[in-house]
Structure formats: C-alpha cells, structure tokens
Design an enzyme around this catalytic site. Structure first.
Site, PDB file in Angstrom:
ATOM      1  N   CYS A 137       4.757  22.515 -26.341  1.00 45.19           N
ATOM      2  CA  CYS A 137       4.475  21.089 -26.245  1.00 45.19           C
ATOM      3  C   CYS A 137       4.685  20.451 -27.616  1.00 45.19           C
ATOM      4  O   CYS A 137       4.155  20.918 -28.620  1.00 45.19           O
ATOM      5  CB  CYS A 137       3.047  20.914 -25.750  1.00 45.19           C
ATOM      6  SG  CYS A 137       2.129  19.603 -26.533  1.00 45.19           S
ATOM      7  N   GLU A 138       5.495  19.405 -27.637  1.00 42.11           N
ATOM      8  CA  GLU A 138       5.832  18.818 -28.938  1.00 42.11           C
ATOM      9  C   GLU A 138       4.697  17.993 -29.534  1.00 42.11           C
ATOM     10  O   GLU A 138       4.755  17.602 -30.690  1.00 42.11           O
ATOM     11  CB  GLU A 138       7.110  17.973 -28.838  1.00 42.11           C
ATOM     12  CG  GLU A 138       6.966  16.687 -28.063  1.00 42.11           C
ATOM     13  CD  GLU A 138       8.288  15.920 -28.023  1.00 42.11           C
ATOM     14  OE1 GLU A 138       9.332  16.499 -28.323  1.00 42.11           O
ATOM     15  OE2 GLU A 138       8.243  14.717 -27.685  1.00 42.11           O
ATOM     16  N   HIS A 139       3.664  17.743 -28.773  1.00 42.49           N
ATOM     17  CA  HIS A 139       2.538  16.974 -29.316  1.00 42.49           C
ATOM     18  C   HIS A 139       1.524  17.857 -30.028  1.00 42.49           C
ATOM     19  O   HIS A 139       0.847  17.403 -30.939  1.00 42.49           O
ATOM     20  CB  HIS A 139       1.832  16.199 -28.193  1.00 42.49           C
ATOM     21  CG  HIS A 139       2.745  15.271 -27.472  1.00 42.49           C
ATOM     22  ND1 HIS A 139       2.820  15.190 -26.098  1.00 42.49           N
ATOM     23  CD2 HIS A 139       3.663  14.396 -27.949  1.00 42.49           C
ATOM     24  CE1 HIS A 139       3.725  14.296 -25.751  1.00 42.49           C
ATOM     25  NE2 HIS A 139       4.263  13.799 -26.856  1.00 42.49           N
ATOM     26  N   HIS A 140       1.380  19.099 -29.580  1.00 42.74           N
ATOM     27  CA  HIS A 140       0.350  19.970 -30.154  1.00 42.74           C
ATOM     28  C   HIS A 140       0.896  21.301 -30.658  1.00 42.74           C
ATOM     29  O   HIS A 140       0.153  22.097 -31.221  1.00 42.74           O
ATOM     30  CB  HIS A 140      -0.731  20.251 -29.102  1.00 42.74           C
ATOM     31  CG  HIS A 140      -1.358  19.007 -28.540  1.00 42.74           C
ATOM     32  ND1 HIS A 140      -0.954  18.444 -27.348  1.00 42.74           N
ATOM     33  CD2 HIS A 140      -2.324  18.196 -29.036  1.00 42.74           C
ATOM     34  CE1 HIS A 140      -1.662  17.351 -27.113  1.00 42.74           C
ATOM     35  NE2 HIS A 140      -2.497  17.176 -28.121  1.00 42.74           N
ATOM     36  N   GLN A 175       7.347  18.132 -20.705  1.00 40.89           N
ATOM     37  CA  GLN A 175       7.837  18.701 -19.450  1.00 40.89           C
ATOM     38  C   GLN A 175       8.789  17.764 -18.711  1.00 40.89           C
ATOM     39  O   GLN A 175       9.761  18.217 -18.094  1.00 40.89           O
ATOM     40  CB  GLN A 175       6.624  19.054 -18.567  1.00 40.89           C
ATOM     41  CG  GLN A 175       7.013  19.832 -17.316  1.00 40.89           C
ATOM     42  CD  GLN A 175       5.796  20.231 -16.499  1.00 40.89           C
ATOM     43  OE1 GLN A 175       4.722  20.482 -17.062  1.00 40.89           O
ATOM     44  NE2 GLN A 175       5.946  20.285 -15.192  1.00 40.89           N
ATOM     45  N   HIS A 198      -0.327  23.689 -19.185  1.00 37.76           N
ATOM     46  CA  HIS A 198      -0.243  23.300 -20.595  1.00 37.76           C
ATOM     47  C   HIS A 198      -1.468  23.810 -21.339  1.00 37.76           C
ATOM     48  O   HIS A 198      -2.591  23.407 -21.034  1.00 37.76           O
ATOM     49  CB  HIS A 198      -0.158  21.772 -20.718  1.00 37.76           C
ATOM     50  CG  HIS A 198       1.156  21.230 -20.231  1.00 37.76           C
ATOM     51  ND1 HIS A 198       2.068  20.648 -21.074  1.00 37.76           N
ATOM     52  CD2 HIS A 198       1.718  21.232 -19.003  1.00 37.76           C
ATOM     53  CE1 HIS A 198       3.137  20.289 -20.381  1.00 37.76           C
ATOM     54  NE2 HIS A 198       2.946  20.630 -19.123  1.00 37.76           N
ATOM     55  N   CYS A 220      -2.445  23.074 -24.165  1.00 36.47           N
ATOM     56  CA  CYS A 220      -3.166  21.993 -24.866  1.00 36.47           C
ATOM     57  C   CYS A 220      -4.186  21.341 -23.946  1.00 36.47           C
ATOM     58  O   CYS A 220      -5.182  20.795 -24.410  1.00 36.47           O
ATOM     59  CB  CYS A 220      -2.187  20.966 -25.439  1.00 36.47           C
ATOM     60  SG  CYS A 220      -1.078  20.235 -24.250  1.00 36.47           S
TER      61      CYS A 220
HETATM   62 ZN   LIG Z   1       0.184  19.116 -25.784  1.00 43.17          ZN
END
Ligand SMILES: [Zn+2]
Length: 224
Positions: free
Chosen positions: A114-117, A155, A183, A185
């Site tokens: 996941c590119e956010h976390h 995703q 996910h 995260c």
């Molecule tokens: Zn994430």
C-alpha cells in the site's frame, strides 16, 4: 535464500511458487536476484539504519546488525515491478488463434504494498478476456499481475493497470479484472478490521456493455 529474516515473506513467495508449479505457471527463481540494484542498495540500507535508530532501536545489537541491508533487499524485491514492462514478457507469448470464448484465470495470488503506509496488501486476482483473434499464454496473465503488484500501489489503480495492459496487448473484445485483497494497514492499525477484505473490479468492452457476459464471469470467479 536472500530473505531468511522475513519468514512471513518467505511463506508468501514459497506459496506462490508452489501454486505456480501446480498450475504450470512456474518461472525462473532468478527473479529475486534480478530485483537487487546494488547501486541503490547502500543508500536504502543507510535510510533503514536511520529509521531504526529514530525508532529508538540500538542498531548495533546483534539481531539488527544486518537488518537494514536485508530490509533494503526485501524492499527492492517487493518493488521490482518498476523495472519490468508487459512488452518484455508478452513479446513472444501472443498467438493468433480462432478462439472467441471467454478465457478465465482465477485465484492468481497477489502481493503488493500500500503506497500510503508501505505495508502489504494481498489477495487474489481473477482475470478474464474475450479474445479477438489474439490469445496469450495463460501464465503471462499471472506475470502481468506480478509486474503491477510489485510496486507501491492502491488496489483500484492496480486493478485498472492490469486490465489496461491486457487490453492494449491483446485488443480483445473485453477484459474483466477483479481483485479481492486484505490490507494490513486496515488489519494492524486503527480499527483493526481483521476480516475486512476489499474487492475492486474493472470491466472493459463486452464485460462492461453486456450484463450477461459480466454475470457469467462473476458467477465463475466469485463462487466460494
Ligand atoms: Zn494503507
């Protein structure tokens, strides 16, 4: 093995390879070696040392001595899709064939970050297309999933990129891609929704326009 420390990752990779063998989707194990870019490795290693010490760790204690290097290699492996293109793998794998029935490959194991976390999300991809004279070796569909999932992703974009790549390469009458993923995260932080999975889909061409085709695909792939 390059990644003895990351037992959970070994499980994933081994599992994937095993499934590949059973489905005849095997590929070279050299992939993991190709992923290592030694020019960048020491920079990433240094950055991981900084992260560990800023987290309050003693980076000189035994267990952590080689961790920054291992983590750097692992991260390069997990993002190796940036160095690969669909053209590379599809080059000699597209065939002219008078087959116009739906081709479905379901339950393709998928691991991404996941590119956010920067934590994993993983699950299964189901792919279908309706050939328009051109077909592709079935194992290549799994390779396309691999190319786009081994990057920092969300995703929704991953689903779209896989569908577009197949659409561009084969110019089929339609493409359908569904991804079901968990996910980490979501699971490990915040609300801890352990059993929540996320489903995304992209329907192109006939799968978009014709409800019967779409229904046939969904009933064949989403059956538990
Ligand atoms: Zn994430």
């Amino acid at each position: 093995m390059e990644y003895q420390h990351a037992s959970e990752m070994n499980v994933s990779v081994d599992k994937y390879l095993k499934i590949c063998k059973h489905n005849g989707l095997c590929r070279e194990e050299k992939d993991s070696k190709d992923a290592i870019d030694s020019n960048k490795l020491s920079h990433i290693e240094k950055a991981y040392t900084t992260i560990l010490s800023e987290l309050g760790e003693d980076v000189d204690r035994d267990g952590l001595l080689r961790t920054p290097l291992r983590a750097a290699k692992a991260m390069q492996f997990l993002t190796k899709g940036y160095k690969e293109t669909t053209q590379d793998i599809l080059n000699d794998a597209i065939f002219d064939e008078n087959h116009d029935e739906m081709v479905i490959v379901k339950d393709i194991e998928m691991f991404s970050l996941c590119e956010h976390h920067l934590v994993p999300f993983f699950g299964k991809a189901h792919i279908a297309y309706l050939p328009n004279k051109k077909v592709v070796g079935l194992s290549k569909l799994a390779r396309i999933v691999e190319i786009y999932s081994r990057r920092l992703q969300v995703q929704e974009r991953l689903t779209k990129q896989i569908a577009s790549a197949i659409s561009e390469a084969l110019e089929p009458a339609g493409v359908a891609v569904v991804i079901e993923a968990v996910h980490m995260c979501m699971v490990m932080r915040g609300v801890q929704k352990i059993n929540a999975s996320t489903v995304t889909s992209v329907m192109l061409g006939t799968f978009h326009d014709n409800p019967t085709t779409r229904k046939e695909f969904l009933s064949l792939t989403m059956r538990k």
